[in-house]
Write a protein that holds these residues in place. Structure first.
Motif, PDB file in Angstrom:
ATOM      1  N   ALA A  42     -16.992  96.659  65.206  1.00  0.00           N
ATOM      2  CA  ALA A  42     -17.618  95.588  64.132  1.00  0.00           C
ATOM      3  C   ALA A  42     -18.777  96.551  63.161  1.00  0.00           C
ATOM      4  O   ALA A  42     -19.303  97.483  63.637  1.00  0.00           O
ATOM      5  N   VAL A  43     -18.636  96.115  61.918  1.00  0.00           N
ATOM      6  CA  VAL A  43     -19.609  96.656  61.065  1.00  0.00           C
ATOM      7  C   VAL A  43     -20.970  96.273  61.063  1.00  0.00           C
ATOM      8  O   VAL A  43     -21.312  95.077  61.127  1.00  0.00           O
ATOM      9  N   SER A  44     -21.749  96.876  61.522  1.00  0.00           N
ATOM     10  CA  SER A  44     -23.207  96.627  61.560  1.00  0.00           C
ATOM     11  C   SER A  44     -23.898  96.421  59.965  1.00  0.00           C
ATOM     12  O   SER A  44     -23.544  97.072  59.312  1.00  0.00           O
ATOM     13  N   ARG A  45     -25.002  95.729  60.357  1.00  0.00           N
ATOM     14  CA  ARG A  45     -25.617  95.280  59.021  1.00  0.00           C
ATOM     15  C   ARG A  45     -27.120  95.861  59.010  1.00  0.00           C
ATOM     16  O   ARG A  45     -27.694  95.804  60.273  1.00  0.00           O
ATOM     17  N   SER A  46     -27.534  96.409  58.008  1.00  0.00           N
ATOM     18  CA  SER A  46     -28.951  96.627  58.181  1.00  0.00           C
ATOM     19  C   SER A  46     -29.804  95.403  57.899  1.00  0.00           C
ATOM     20  O   SER A  46     -29.375  94.424  57.702  1.00  0.00           O
ATOM     21  N   LEU A  47     -31.215  95.766  58.125  1.00  0.00           N
ATOM     22  CA  LEU A  47     -32.287  94.696  58.046  1.00  0.00           C
ATOM     23  C   LEU A  47     -32.133  94.098  56.753  1.00  0.00           C
ATOM     24  O   LEU A  47     -32.261  92.636  56.899  1.00  0.00           O
ATOM     25  N   TRP A  48     -31.974  94.715  55.645  1.00  0.00           N
ATOM     26  CA  TRP A  48     -32.078  93.993  54.491  1.00  0.00           C
ATOM     27  C   TRP A  48     -30.882  93.324  53.886  1.00  0.00           C
ATOM     28  O   TRP A  48     -31.013  92.122  53.218  1.00  0.00           O
ATOM     29  N   GLN A  49     -29.584  93.681  54.480  1.00  0.00           N
ATOM     30  CA  GLN A  49     -28.367  93.131  54.362  1.00  0.00           C
ATOM     31  C   GLN A  49     -28.483  91.632  54.978  1.00  0.00           C
ATOM     32  O   GLN A  49     -27.925  90.670  54.551  1.00  0.00           O
ATOM     33  N   ASP A  50     -28.926  91.810  56.345  1.00  0.00           N
ATOM     34  CA  ASP A  50     -29.126  90.591  57.083  1.00  0.00           C
ATOM     35  C   ASP A  50     -30.147  89.832  56.638  1.00  0.00           C
ATOM     36  O   ASP A  50     -29.783  88.517  56.445  1.00  0.00           O
ATOM     37  N   ALA A  51     -31.316  90.148  56.037  1.00  0.00           N
ATOM     38  CA  ALA A  51     -32.196  89.190  55.439  1.00  0.00           C
ATOM     39  C   ALA A  51     -31.653  88.578  54.206  1.00  0.00           C
ATOM     40  O   ALA A  51     -31.782  87.486  53.935  1.00  0.00           O
ATOM     41  N   TRP A  52     -30.828  89.434  53.327  1.00  0.00           N
ATOM     42  CA  TRP A  52     -30.415  88.852  52.101  1.00  0.00           C
ATOM     43  C   TRP A  52     -29.030  87.622  52.391  1.00  0.00           C
ATOM     44  O   TRP A  52     -29.203  86.682  51.868  1.00  0.00           O
ATOM     45  N   LEU A  53     -28.586  87.882  53.260  1.00  0.00           N
ATOM     46  CA  LEU A  53     -27.317  86.922  54.005  1.00  0.00           C
ATOM     47  C   LEU A  53     -28.050  85.621  53.961  1.00  0.00           C
ATOM     48  O   LEU A  53     -27.602  84.540  54.004  1.00  0.00           O
ATOM     49  N   ARG A  54     -29.271  85.421  55.125  1.00  0.00           N
ATOM     50  CA  ARG A  54     -30.005  84.508  55.559  1.00  0.00           C
ATOM     51  C   ARG A  54     -30.861  83.794  54.555  1.00  0.00           C
ATOM     52  O   ARG A  54     -30.889  82.581  54.256  1.00  0.00           O
ATOM     53  N   LEU A  55     -31.187  84.686  53.416  1.00  0.00           N
ATOM     54  CA  LEU A  55     -32.036  84.055  52.232  1.00  0.00           C
ATOM     55  C   LEU A  55     -31.149  83.452  51.126  1.00  0.00           C
ATOM     56  O   LEU A  55     -31.646  82.074  50.830  1.00  0.00           O
ATOM     57  N   ARG A  56     -29.910  83.879  51.116  1.00  0.00           N
ATOM     58  CA  ARG A  56     -29.043  83.199  50.360  1.00  0.00           C
ATOM     59  C   ARG A  56     -28.553  81.591  50.786  1.00  0.00           C
ATOM     60  O   ARG A  56     -28.308  80.907  50.080  1.00  0.00           O
ATOM     61  N   LYS A  57     -28.639  81.399  52.136  1.00  0.00           N
ATOM     62  CA  LYS A  57     -28.459  80.121  52.806  1.00  0.00           C
ATOM     63  C   LYS A  57     -29.502  79.171  52.713  1.00  0.00           C
ATOM     64  O   LYS A  57     -29.379  77.814  53.171  1.00  0.00           O
ATOM     65  N   ASN A  58     -30.913  79.688  52.481  1.00  0.00           N
ATOM     66  CA  ASN A  58     -31.925  78.934  52.275  1.00  0.00           C
ATOM     67  C   ASN A  58     -31.963  78.347  50.873  1.00  0.00           C
ATOM     68  O   ASN A  58     -32.431  78.897  49.817  1.00  0.00           O
TER      69      ASN A  58
END
Length: 370
Positions: A8-24
């Motif tokens: 599994a490809v791990s995501r950094s804190l910034w990548q994970d935060a960006w994905l969650r922000l786009r859903k808001n």
């Protein structure tokens, strides 16, 4: 190797935060609103037909309208006033679009061609053309009507409110963002260092913060203006130099909690430097509360700038800001409510957008949400 066995490809804190922000959706919409307002503040005054400092004496406190000024019923009376000043007589003026013409008749003396200067100096008319007969006793005068659009009306001096609101957006956002960035950099660095090092260093650094807290904000601003003169740079330096104190206390409290966490102790055991622990472990885990506090600092900085402008220490005419426009509009809200409604709605939109964006960033940057 099959897809089931691929790592599994791990995501950094910034990548994970960006994905969650786009859903808001609220945060994304707020970011779009702030981006649009920023573009309006930057490029709007350049595209506007009116300068923020141009005064139209004949259009003082006119109401918002999509119809051009002067109104149709005001054109002929204004033309008749210029005819009286020039001491001209003639038939009934004829208005065709933006061109107004009249057949002139002379009295005892021929018509002087220099009468066009009265219409050249007029703010309602321009480009006068005078066609005289050979004897100079009759002729035709044609002028262009200067049509102006004031979609949001004008202020007490006859300046376009739309252009001044766009300038106010530019100045208020610039001061709010620059002051907040300054408070962010100083406050995070100071608070994180004091909280992580602790002991005597923490005690000395926080006592310095307490001493600066005791200095009145207005007194500090007056000292800066006396020594360095009045300018926008001094305003955002004055605001940023005082607002970082709250940031430092918040960051210090969070750092005291984080430095006892297992991942920080593991980094110390592995031989990480203090600087590395602060930059890679402490500060990234502070981003949630820090970002939320920054979104509150921007409107606070805008309000502080409004206070300084109200006291005569901030933005001065002909330059303006949203706070100054609201202050002026509040004084004329009974007779000219549009002077208050436009800037107030704009500032309200900025505040709501910052709050929604701050909540979205807090949720997306919270490590517990990963």
């Amino acid at each position: 190797m099959t897809d089931a066995t691929l790592p599994a490809v791990s995501r950094s804190l910034w990548q994970d935060a960006w994905l969650r922000l786009r859903k808001n959706r609220a945060a994304v919409a707020s970011a779009v609103v702030l981006a649009v307002l920023a573009l309006v503040g930057i490029f709007g005054p350049m595209l506007s037909p009116h300068s923020h400092a141009t005064i139209y004496q004949q259009y003082v406190r006119v109401a918002p309208s999509f119809e051009a000024y002067p109104k149709a019923e005001d054109i002929l009376p204004g033309f008749e006033r210029e005819m009286k000043r020039a001491r001209l007589t003639g038939a009934e003026p004829v208005l065709e679009g933006s061109r107004l013409s009249v057949a002139l008749t002379a009295g005892e003396k021929p018509i002087d061609p220099r009468v066009t200067r009265y219409f050249e100096r007029s703010e309602l008319f321009s480009a006068p053309q005078l066609d005289l007969a050979e004897d100079g006793m009759t002729g035709t005068l044609t002028v262009s009507v200067n049509r102006q659009y004031f979609i949001l009306g004008t202020d007490n001096l006859g300046r376009d409110m739309l252009t001044r609101i766009m300038i106010g957006i530019r100045i208020s956002l610039a001061i709010g963002l620059l002051a907040s960035v300054m408070a962010l950099i100083i406050g995070v660095a100071w608070g994180a260092t004091a909280g992580y090092l602790g002991g005597r260093i923490d005690n000395v650094m926080m006592r310095i913060v307490d001493i600066l807290y005791s200095l009145p904000f207005i007194f500090f601003v007056i000292l800066l203006l006396v020594f360095f003169g009045r300018s926008l740079v001094i305003i955002f330096i004055a605001i940023g130099a005082t607002e970082w104190l709250d940031m430092a206390r918040i960051v210090r409290g969070q750092t005291l909690s984080l430095k006892r966490r297992e991942f920080v102790q593991a980094a110390e055991a592995l031989g990480a430097t203090r600087r590395g622990i602060l930059t890679r472990h402490i500060v990234p885990n502070l981003l949630g509360p820090v970002v939320v506090f920054v979104t509150l600092l921007v409107p606070k900085a805008i309000l502080l700038e409004s206070l300084l402008s109200f006291l005569g220490l901030g933005v001065q005419d002909p330059m303006t800001s949203l706070g100054l426009l609201i202050s002026e509009g509040a004084q004329n809200m009974r007779g000219a409510a549009w002077q208050l409604i436009g800037p107030a709605l704009t500032l309200t939109a900025i505040l709501f957008a910052l709050n929604f964006l701050g909540d979205g960033l807090r949720d997306s940057l919270d490590p517990k949400e990963r």
